[in-house]
Design a protein around this motif. Structure first.
Motif, short mmCIF file in Angstrom:
data_model
loop_
_atom_site.label_atom_id
_atom_site.label_comp_id
_atom_site.label_asym_id
_atom_site.label_seq_id
_atom_site.Cartn_x
_atom_site.Cartn_y
_atom_site.Cartn_z
N ALA A 187 -5.20 3.95 -8.19
CA ALA A 187 -4.42 2.80 -8.68
C ALA A 187 -5.21 1.95 -9.66
CB ALA A 187 -3.98 1.96 -7.50
N GLY A 188 -6.48 2.28 -9.90
CA GLY A 188 -7.28 1.47 -10.81
C GLY A 188 -7.91 0.27 -10.15
N LEU A 189 -8.06 0.33 -8.84
CA LEU A 189 -8.65 -0.80 -8.10
C LEU A 189 -10.04 -0.49 -7.57
CD1 LEU A 189 -5.54 -2.01 -6.05
CD2 LEU A 189 -6.60 -3.16 -8.01
N GLY A 190 -10.51 0.74 -7.73
CA GLY A 190 -11.77 1.13 -7.09
C GLY A 190 -12.95 0.30 -7.52
N ASP A 219 2.86 7.31 0.67
CA ASP A 219 1.40 7.30 0.89
C ASP A 219 0.68 6.58 -0.24
OD1 ASP A 219 1.72 8.67 3.25
OD2 ASP A 219 1.33 10.66 2.36
N SER A 220 1.12 6.83 -1.48
CA SER A 220 0.50 6.15 -2.63
C SER A 220 0.70 4.65 -2.54
CB SER A 220 1.08 6.70 -3.93
OG SER A 220 0.54 6.01 -5.04
N GLU A 247 2.53 -1.78 -10.66
CA GLU A 247 2.10 -0.67 -9.80
C GLU A 247 3.01 -0.55 -8.57
OE1 GLU A 247 -0.15 1.54 -10.34
OE2 GLU A 247 -0.95 0.71 -12.21
N LEU A 248 3.47 -1.66 -8.04
CA LEU A 248 4.36 -1.60 -6.87
C LEU A 248 5.79 -1.22 -7.26
CD1 LEU A 248 3.11 -4.77 -4.95
CD2 LEU A 248 2.77 -2.38 -4.30
N ARG A 249 6.18 -1.55 -8.47
CA ARG A 249 7.54 -1.21 -8.89
C ARG A 249 7.68 0.28 -9.18
NH1 ARG A 249 9.57 -4.05 -14.23
NH2 ARG A 249 7.92 -2.67 -15.02
N THR A 250 6.61 0.89 -9.68
CA THR A 250 6.69 2.32 -10.04
C THR A 250 7.02 3.20 -8.84
OG1 THR A 250 5.16 1.95 -11.88
CG2 THR A 250 5.41 4.22 -11.08
#
Length: 451
Positions: A401-404, A274-275, A237-240
């Protein structure tokens, strides 16, 4: 004695040896107490009495023979008479000696002994017979006691050797499961957490210990697997966003771009930043919630839900609210994030003209339900894990991000509450999430949640 087996062997061996020694001592004492009386009674019934010979030597006596005794006959006994008893007389017993009762011999009947009347003096012959009987009884008793003691000590020595061997074997049998657990623990690493002890033993404390160790290994394997998935997903997710930023800079700004193109690239880079910022904030919030609560206090959950609902964009959804008074103990900031993530998830994955339901109850339950796509009930547990989505990520604006829900589950565990997520049946579809907070006097175990 540097090992548990050696110490247990010493303990068991000492206990068995003490038990054997106590048994030998008890038998020796009990046998010794009644031995003299038994031997004395037996001797009195078979031993001859000494009779004083007549003065002088009988004419014709054989040289070297006992005066007044026929060769081959019992000394002091008249041939054909009862040994120790004057012919025609009734034998007497020493004072305090019980009568041996009637007895038969070869061709003769023995006359029962009678007690000597009190005060009647003993004759010299009777005194000598009594002294002979007592000396013989003492000798037989001492010899028997000595033989019993020697055999008992020999048996005790053999029993001591057997006790040590038996104690060593017993200690090995008792400690075998502990050795299996130790060997399994030595082999464990992050690569083979799937190993189990699987102890084959009857029910007991050690069997329960092995089963508990297996259950602990299962939890560790689950946690390590979840941590690995989290690290891999977080890296992805951080690399994208970084890849998007690099592509925008290298491709979009290559050459001499026009001001309009620069403006579009700038807006794109700001959106990606922002993302990334939102993703990092979510990761930090997840880490904070996993650490537990530092400060708690009473929180009006109904009022907090109303405030978060008012701040959440509803996008034309039908909102149904049933907010009964509910006050819980917890961290107000984390509970605010819990409600915010639940509401954002319910709005983001809803459908046009759908429904959003928010309810609280005095029994300590918070419910957030939404309509939307029909979800397979088997996929619901995975939605609570980090970076898990129902569908593949499209990298569109407003996509999470799929963390909610994983943040929600972490906050729920930190508050000792219970999380229940259920897929709504068609045609409305969607998801219903219930959070049951501990109430006063409740018996819920902290850090528990159910899927």
């Amino acid at each position: 004695m540097r090992t548990e087996r050696g110490r247990l062997t010493a303990l068991y061996g000492l206990l068995l040896l003490l038990a054997g020694g106590g048994l030998v001592a008890l038998v020796y004492v009990l046998v010794g107490q009644g031995l003299y009386a038994s031997v004395s009674g037996a001797v009195r019934t078979v031993s001859p009495a000494y009779v004083l010979p007549s003065p002088g030597t009988s004419p014709g006596a054989t040289p070297g023979a006992t005066p007044g005794v026929t060769p081959g006959a019992t000394p002091g006994v008249t041939p054909g008479a009862t040994p120790g008893v004057t012919p025609g007389a009734t034998p007497f017993l020493p004072p305090g000696t019980a009568s041996p009762g009637p007895r038969a011999d070869v061709g003769r009947s023995w006359e029962p002994a009678r007690r000597r009347p009190s005060g009647e003096p003993l004759t010299p012959e009777e005194l000598k017979g009594y002294a002979f009987t007592q000396n013989l009884s003492d000798a037989v008793t001492d010899a028997t006691r000595h033989r019993l003691l020697m055999y008992s000590l020999l048996a005790l020595a053999v029993f001591a050797v057997l006790s040590i061997w038996l104690a060593w074997w017993m200690a090995g049998r008792v400690l075998r499961p502990v050795g299996v657990i130790t060997e399994t623990a030595r082999r464990l690493s992050g690569e083979n957490l799937d190993e189990r002890i699987s102890l084959d033993a009857p029910p007991g404390e050690l069997k329960e210990l092995a089963d508990t160790f297996d259950a602990m290994l299962g939890r560790m394997e689950h946690l390590v697997s979840a941590q690995r998935r989290f690290a891999a997903n977080a890296a992805h997710e951080l690399r994208t966003p970084l890849a998007v930023q690099r592509a925008a800079a290298e491709i979009g700004l290559a050459g001499d771009p026009s001001p309009e193109k620069v403006a579009r690239i700038r807006a794109k880079l700001i959106g990606v930043a922002d993302s990334s910022e939102h993703l990092i904030e979510s990761l930090l919030l997840l880490a904070v919630s996993e650490q537990g609560l530092e400060a708690t206090g009473p929180v009006d959950l109904a009022a907090l839900a109303a405030a978060e609902l008012a701040a959440c964009p509803q996008q034309g959804l039908t909102v149904v609210r049933t907010l009964a008074p509910l006050t819980v103990t917890g961290d107000r900031v984390l509970l605010g994030h819990l409600l915010r993530n639940l509401l954002i998830n319910a709005v983001r994955h809803n459908r046009d003209g759908g429904r959003l339901t928010v309810a609280t109850s005095a029994e300590g339950e918070l419910t957030v339900s939404n309509t939307g796509p029909v979800i397979d009930p088997a996929d619901v547990p995975g939605l609570l894990e980090p970076f898990r989505r129902r569908a593949e990520r499209q990298h569109t604006a407003g996509e999470g991000a799929g963390l909610g829900l994983s943040i929600v589950a972490s906050i729920v565990r930190a508050h000792g509450a219970e999380l229940v997520a259920e897929a709504n049946p068609g045609p409305d579809g969607g998801l219903t999430v219930r959070v049951r907070f501990p109430v006063s006097g409740g018996t819920r175990t902290p850090q528990a949640h159910r899927l």
